[in-house]
Scaffold this motif. Structure first.
Motif, PDB file in Angstrom:
ATOM      1  N   ALA A   1       0.673  -0.918  -4.475  1.00  0.00           N
ATOM      2  CA  ALA A   1       0.111  -1.841  -5.460  1.00  0.00           C
ATOM      3  C   ALA A   1      -1.339  -1.509  -5.777  1.00  0.00           C
ATOM      4  CB  ALA A   1       0.211  -3.284  -4.949  1.00  0.00           C
ATOM      5  N   GLY A   2      -1.902  -0.551  -5.047  1.00  0.00           N
ATOM      6  CA  GLY A   2      -3.279  -0.147  -5.310  1.00  0.00           C
ATOM      7  C   GLY A   2      -4.318  -0.941  -4.547  1.00  0.00           C
ATOM      8  N   SER A   3      -3.913  -1.710  -3.547  1.00  0.00           N
ATOM      9  CA  SER A   3      -4.858  -2.492  -2.761  1.00  0.00           C
ATOM     10  C   SER A   3      -5.452  -1.685  -1.656  1.00  0.00           C
ATOM     11  CB  SER A   3      -4.165  -3.710  -2.143  1.00  0.00           C
ATOM     12  OG  SER A   3      -3.601  -4.502  -3.145  1.00  0.00           O
TER      13      SER A   3
ATOM     14  N   ASP B   1      -6.125   9.337  -1.204  1.00  0.00           N
ATOM     15  CA  ASP B   1      -5.129   9.187  -2.246  1.00  0.00           C
ATOM     16  C   ASP B   1      -3.902   8.472  -1.666  1.00  0.00           C
ATOM     17  OD1 ASP B   1      -3.632  11.048  -0.817  1.00  0.00           O
ATOM     18  OD2 ASP B   1      -3.992  12.684  -2.197  1.00  0.00           O
ATOM     19  N   VAL B   2      -3.048   8.021  -2.549  1.00  0.00           N
ATOM     20  CA  VAL B   2      -1.882   7.224  -2.155  1.00  0.00           C
ATOM     21  C   VAL B   2      -0.990   7.996  -1.192  1.00  0.00           C
ATOM     22  CG1 VAL B   2       0.214   6.103  -3.024  1.00  0.00           C
ATOM     23  CG2 VAL B   2      -1.944   5.850  -4.268  1.00  0.00           C
TER      24      VAL B   2
ATOM     25  N   ALA C   1       2.391  -3.100   4.502  1.00  0.00           N
ATOM     26  CA  ALA C   1       1.286  -2.175   4.291  1.00  0.00           C
ATOM     27  C   ALA C   1       1.625  -1.175   3.187  1.00  0.00           C
ATOM     28  CB  ALA C   1       0.945  -1.450   5.589  1.00  0.00           C
ATOM     29  N   LYS C   2       2.850  -0.704   3.170  1.00  0.00           N
ATOM     30  CA  LYS C   2       3.282   0.254   2.143  1.00  0.00           C
ATOM     31  C   LYS C   2       3.222  -0.399   0.763  1.00  0.00           C
ATOM     32  CE  LYS C   2       7.330   3.007   0.871  1.00  0.00           C
ATOM     33  NZ  LYS C   2       8.699   3.358   1.259  1.00  0.00           N
ATOM     34  N   ALA C   3       3.647  -1.659   0.679  1.00  0.00           N
ATOM     35  CA  ALA C   3       3.597  -2.363  -0.601  1.00  0.00           C
ATOM     36  C   ALA C   3       2.153  -2.507  -1.093  1.00  0.00           C
ATOM     37  CB  ALA C   3       4.250  -3.753  -0.458  1.00  0.00           C
TER      38      ALA C   3
END
Length: 137
Positions: A135-137, A104-105, A129-131
């Motif tokens: 962004a769901g990547s 999970d995120v 990496a956080k972005a």
């Protein structure tokens, strides 16, 4: 220094057979990490050295077993040959293999934060990496 201790790291990996395959898999995993190319190259180099040392240690142990008694060396050789014959059958993932668990995120962000805190990611790498995670990547 024995013959196994000489030569380039790549030559030593190839000489050990399975060690080359192990290192290739490790390098692939390192390549997927959200790290700078310099860090990835450093980790890949260090892991190659570790794989070679473990492989050469195994070879030395088998040679020692051969000197101590042929039975142990024969068993080790037979086991290695059996492994070599069957490893290609298991090289590609089966269609029945379960998909790896999806993190999970929150878990992914915590892992990135730990990498950043421990100095494995600089500020720019961490932000990128956080972005991606957000962004769901």
């Amino acid at each position: 220094m024995s013959t196994e201790d000489t030569g380039s790291l790549d030559d030593r990996l190839h000489r050990l057979g399975i060690a080359y395959d192990v290192q290739r898999i490790v390098a692939t995993g390192i390549g997927m990490l959200p790290l700078s190319e310099t860090t990835k190259e450093s980790l890949t180099s260090r892991s190659a050295t570790a794989v070679v040392v473990v492989g050469e240690t195994g070879v030395a142990l088998v040679k020692g077993a051969a000197e101590a008694g042929r039975g142990a060396a024969t068993a080790a050789k037979d086991g290695a040959e059996t492994f070599q014959r069957t490893r290609h059958a298991h090289a590609s993932p089966s269609a029945d293999a379960p998909a790896p668990p999806v993190e999970d995120v929150t878990t992914r962000l915590e892992r990135l934060s730990a990498l950043h805190r421990d100095g494995h990611l600089d500020d720019a790498e961490y932000a990128a990496a956080k972005a991606k995670v957000l962004a769901g990547s």
